[in-house]
Design a protein around this motif. Structure first.
Motif, PDB file in Angstrom:
ATOM      1  N   PRO A 129      50.743 -65.361  22.100  1.00 45.34           N
ATOM      2  CA  PRO A 129      51.589 -64.205  21.764  1.00 45.34           C
ATOM      3  C   PRO A 129      51.950 -64.056  20.275  1.00 45.34           C
ATOM      4  CG  PRO A 129      52.963 -65.980  22.562  1.00 45.34           C
ATOM      5  CD  PRO A 129      51.552 -66.494  22.640  1.00 45.34           C
ATOM      6  N   GLU A 130      51.336 -64.856  19.398  1.00 41.68           N
ATOM      7  CA  GLU A 130      51.696 -64.783  17.986  1.00 41.68           C
ATOM      8  C   GLU A 130      51.527 -63.368  17.436  1.00 41.68           C
ATOM      9  OE1 GLU A 130      53.335 -65.830  14.595  1.00 41.68           O
ATOM     10  OE2 GLU A 130      53.037 -67.310  16.186  1.00 41.68           O
ATOM     11  N   ALA A 131      50.451 -62.671  17.849  1.00 43.50           N
ATOM     12  CA  ALA A 131      50.207 -61.318  17.340  1.00 43.50           C
ATOM     13  C   ALA A 131      51.318 -60.340  17.724  1.00 43.50           C
ATOM     14  CB  ALA A 131      48.847 -60.817  17.799  1.00 43.50           C
ATOM     15  N   PRO A 132      51.652 -60.163  18.998  1.00 45.67           N
ATOM     16  CA  PRO A 132      52.724 -59.214  19.330  1.00 45.67           C
ATOM     17  C   PRO A 132      54.093 -59.635  18.809  1.00 45.67           C
ATOM     18  CG  PRO A 132      52.024 -60.391  21.296  1.00 45.67           C
ATOM     19  CD  PRO A 132      51.022 -60.699  20.222  1.00 45.67           C
ATOM     20  N   VAL A 133      54.294 -60.928  18.606  1.00 43.62           N
ATOM     21  CA  VAL A 133      55.568 -61.383  18.020  1.00 43.62           C
ATOM     22  C   VAL A 133      55.654 -60.926  16.570  1.00 43.62           C
ATOM     23  CG1 VAL A 133      56.859 -63.407  17.250  1.00 43.62           C
ATOM     24  CG2 VAL A 133      55.964 -63.318  19.585  1.00 43.62           C
ATOM     25  N   GLN A 134      54.594 -61.180  15.787  1.00 42.71           N
ATOM     26  CA  GLN A 134      54.618 -60.777  14.375  1.00 42.71           C
ATOM     27  C   GLN A 134      54.683 -59.261  14.218  1.00 42.71           C
ATOM     28  OE1 GLN A 134      51.840 -62.469  11.610  1.00 42.71           O
ATOM     29  NE2 GLN A 134      52.055 -64.541  12.416  1.00 42.71           N
ATOM     30  N   LEU A 135      54.039 -58.533  15.128  1.00 44.95           N
ATOM     31  CA  LEU A 135      54.043 -57.071  15.033  1.00 44.95           C
ATOM     32  C   LEU A 135      55.331 -56.458  15.558  1.00 44.95           C
ATOM     33  CD1 LEU A 135      51.013 -57.578  14.446  1.00 44.95           C
ATOM     34  CD2 LEU A 135      50.515 -55.537  15.766  1.00 44.95           C
ATOM     35  N   GLY A 136      56.218 -57.268  16.111  1.00 40.64           N
ATOM     36  CA  GLY A 136      57.519 -56.780  16.543  1.00 40.64           C
ATOM     37  C   GLY A 136      57.568 -56.248  17.958  1.00 40.64           C
ATOM     38  N   PHE A 137      56.493 -56.439  18.742  1.00 38.40           N
ATOM     39  CA  PHE A 137      56.495 -55.968  20.125  1.00 38.40           C
ATOM     40  C   PHE A 137      57.345 -56.864  21.022  1.00 38.40           C
ATOM     41  CE2 PHE A 137      52.290 -54.172  18.758  1.00 38.40           C
ATOM     42  CZ  PHE A 137      52.657 -52.838  18.854  1.00 38.40           C
ATOM     43  N   ILE A 138      57.408 -58.153  20.684  1.00 43.08           N
ATOM     44  CA  ILE A 138      58.194 -59.111  21.465  1.00 43.08           C
ATOM     45  C   ILE A 138      59.290 -59.666  20.565  1.00 43.08           C
ATOM     46  CG2 ILE A 138      58.138 -61.281  22.756  1.00 43.08           C
ATOM     47  CD1 ILE A 138      55.209 -60.725  23.373  1.00 43.08           C
ATOM     48  N   ARG A 139      60.530 -59.409  20.926  1.00 44.21           N
ATOM     49  CA  ARG A 139      61.665 -59.826  20.088  1.00 44.21           C
ATOM     50  C   ARG A 139      62.632 -60.742  20.815  1.00 44.21           C
ATOM     51  NH1 ARG A 139      63.059 -54.044  17.014  1.00 44.21           N
ATOM     52  NH2 ARG A 139      60.946 -53.725  16.179  1.00 44.21           N
ATOM     53  N   ASN A 140      62.624 -60.715  22.131  1.00 39.88           N
ATOM     54  CA  ASN A 140      63.536 -61.550  22.902  1.00 39.88           C
ATOM     55  C   ASN A 140      63.177 -63.026  22.718  1.00 39.88           C
ATOM     56  OD1 ASN A 140      64.100 -63.083  25.629  1.00 39.88           O
ATOM     57  ND2 ASN A 140      65.552 -61.370  25.542  1.00 39.88           N
ATOM     58  N   GLU A 141      64.131 -63.829  22.287  1.00 40.92           N
ATOM     59  CA  GLU A 141      63.871 -65.223  21.958  1.00 40.92           C
ATOM     60  C   GLU A 141      63.466 -66.033  23.191  1.00 40.92           C
ATOM     61  OE1 GLU A 141      63.554 -66.515  18.991  1.00 40.92           O
ATOM     62  OE2 GLU A 141      64.010 -64.553  18.115  1.00 40.92           O
ATOM     63  N   LEU A 142      64.096 -65.757  24.329  1.00 41.70           N
ATOM     64  CA  LEU A 142      63.743 -66.483  25.541  1.00 41.70           C
ATOM     65  C   LEU A 142      62.318 -66.158  25.960  1.00 41.70           C
ATOM     66  CD1 LEU A 142      64.431 -68.291  27.929  1.00 41.70           C
ATOM     67  CD2 LEU A 142      65.414 -66.282  29.087  1.00 41.70           C
ATOM     68  N   LEU A 143      61.945 -64.875  25.868  1.00 42.61           N
ATOM     69  CA  LEU A 143      60.595 -64.475  26.229  1.00 42.61           C
ATOM     70  C   LEU A 143      59.566 -65.116  25.293  1.00 42.61           C
ATOM     71  CD1 LEU A 143      58.680 -62.829  27.959  1.00 42.61           C
ATOM     72  CD2 LEU A 143      59.118 -60.847  26.478  1.00 42.61           C
ATOM     73  N   LYS A 144      59.883 -65.173  24.002  1.00 38.08           N
ATOM     74  CA  LYS A 144      58.987 -65.838  23.049  1.00 38.08           C
ATOM     75  C   LYS A 144      58.759 -67.287  23.452  1.00 38.08           C
ATOM     76  CE  LYS A 144      60.444 -63.226  18.921  1.00 38.08           C
ATOM     77  NZ  LYS A 144      61.071 -63.379  17.586  1.00 38.08           N
ATOM     78  N   THR A 145      59.845 -67.985  23.781  1.00 38.56           N
ATOM     79  CA  THR A 145      59.747 -69.393  24.153  1.00 38.56           C
ATOM     80  C   THR A 145      58.857 -69.579  25.369  1.00 38.56           C
ATOM     81  OG1 THR A 145      61.955 -69.851  23.270  1.00 38.56           O
ATOM     82  CG2 THR A 145      61.058 -71.424  24.857  1.00 38.56           C
ATOM     83  N   VAL A 146      59.052 -68.721  26.367  1.00 37.99           N
ATOM     84  CA  VAL A 146      58.259 -68.813  27.598  1.00 37.99           C
ATOM     85  C   VAL A 146      56.783 -68.557  27.315  1.00 37.99           C
ATOM     86  CG1 VAL A 146      57.819 -67.727  29.837  1.00 37.99           C
ATOM     87  CG2 VAL A 146      60.173 -68.220  29.122  1.00 37.99           C
TER      88      VAL A 146
END
Length: 394
Positions: A129-146
């Motif tokens: 998920p590094e790409a959608p995280v950097q592009l701002g699509f995923i911002r929820n910290e818990l979701l990132k961790t999962v």
């Protein structure tokens, strides 16, 4: 060997789009393996089709690259559920090959391993998920961790991992897992694309620069419109821009071009494979565009390799691997996308010197044949299934 191949976005040549899975799955079939491929399509019922020796299962899971993030996630999960159900109905599978994105493609592979003992190979087409995280699509910290936990879980349980660029290899290896990682880039089809080299250049001869592919947020084709605007202001009337593709940004880009009153830009919409071939034959150069995020510097865009095979001057706006390829092999140049003036200055010599242009175009074709030909990479891919002693990261 009986191989289950999972790819949500499989395309065949008549449809256009990325054909990597077509090339590789049919290479396995040609080598004598039994291949069943599971994919999705925008239909209403399940169907199957035999394509060049591969049995393709089409699941009715609609998807469009204009979907918003929630709709995309829904499509990903729906395909994951349906493909898992189908996978468990197939008997005597020796190995599963799952190619991302999305990361959820790994769910059926992981479950097959846990409950059937079926090993799987996992292919990384994007660092997700590094790409959608950097592009701002995923911002929820818990979701990132999962999601990062799940990415690592998929890598750890894989028997082998395939990555499409050196940057992706590094992205996988950061987890320091005892899993072999194979570098198998995207493919240049040097049989289908035959070079048409530019023989002359002049102020009266159109110099066509083409963009081929998705018109999405990650691609930022706005950069090319800024270049077109500058070329128009500098009276470089021979420079024409053709944008062939579709996506979430299509409407915005057309509106911007109209607002800038650009007479040197043409939008063609989505092209099939033969239309892309014809467009490349008319083009002197291609432009590969991505937004300025570090993760996008690791990309291995299939249209870039089509451009190499077609013998085009390759213009890129990302640092990293693509920049290294075009500069070290003298087949194009890199220019900062935020500096259109720098791009035009680098382009000017090619507008007046046909020898320089033709040399770079020939170098592009030679690079395609030497490093990225369909035959060479297909052999390497098949060998990964057949030979456990193959060297990794080569």
């Amino acid at each position: 060997m009986r191989i289950l191949y999972l790819h949500q976005y499989f395309r065949k040549p008549s449809e256009g789009g990325a054909l990597r899975s077509y090339y590789l799955s049919t290479a396995l079939a040609k080598a004598g393996h039994e291949v069943e491929l599971v994919t999705a399509y925008n239909g209403k019922t399940y169907k199957t089709e035999i394509i060049a020796g591969v049995k393709v299962h089409y699941l009715p899971v609609a998807y469009d690259n204009r979907y918003g993030f929630p709709a995309r996630i829904k499509a990903f999960l729906k395909f994951s559920w349906q493909s898992t159900r189908l996978a468990f109905k197939l008997k005597n599978v020796d190995v599963c090959f799952a190619t991302s994105t999305p990361l959820t493609i790994g769910i059926p592979a992981l479950l097959l391993k846990k409950f059937r003992g079926t090993p799987y190979f996992f292919e990384v087409r994007d660092l997700w998920p590094e790409a959608p995280v950097q592009l701002g699509f995923i911002r929820n910290e818990l979701l990132k961790t999962v999601l990062f936990w799940f990415e690592k879980l998929l890598y750890r349980n894989a028997t082998k991992i395939v990555a499409l660029s050196p940057g992706m290899v590094a992205g996988v290896k950061k987890y320091k897992l005892p899993v072999p990682v194979f570098l198998i880039p995207n493919i240049a089809d040097c049989r289908f694309y035959q070079p048409v080299f530019t023989e002359k250049v002049s102020a009266s001869t159109p110099f066509v620069i083409s963009y081929l592919g998705t018109l999405g947020r990650a691609n930022r084709v706005d950069f090319l419109l800024d270049i077109a605007k500058l070329c128009q202001e500098m009276n470089l009337h021979q420079v024409k821009f053709l944008i062939a593709g579709s996506g979430a940004e299509s409407r915005h880009l057309k509106q911007k071009a109209q607002k800038l009153n650009l007479h040197n830009v043409t939008f063609t919409g989505h092209f099939n494979r033969h239309q892309v071939q014809e467009l490349l034959n008319r083009s002197a150069a291609t432009y590969t565009s991505f937004a300025k995020f570090p993760v996008l510097e690791t990309n291995s865009p299939n249209k870039f390799f089509d451009s190499l095979a077609a013998g085009k001057l390759c213009l890129v706006n990302t640092k990293g691997w693509l920049q290294d390829l075009v500069e070290k092999n003298n087949c194009g140049f890199y220019a900062d996308p935020n500096q259109p003036t720098a791009f035009v200055q680098k382009l000017l010599p090619y507008l007046t010197d046909p020898t320089l242009l033709k040399t770079c175009q020939r170098n592009a074709r030679e690079l395609a044949e030497r490093e990225f030909s369909r035959e060479k990479l297909s052999r390497k891919f098949v060998a990964m299934f057949e030979n456990n002693s193959i060297k990794v990261n080569q």
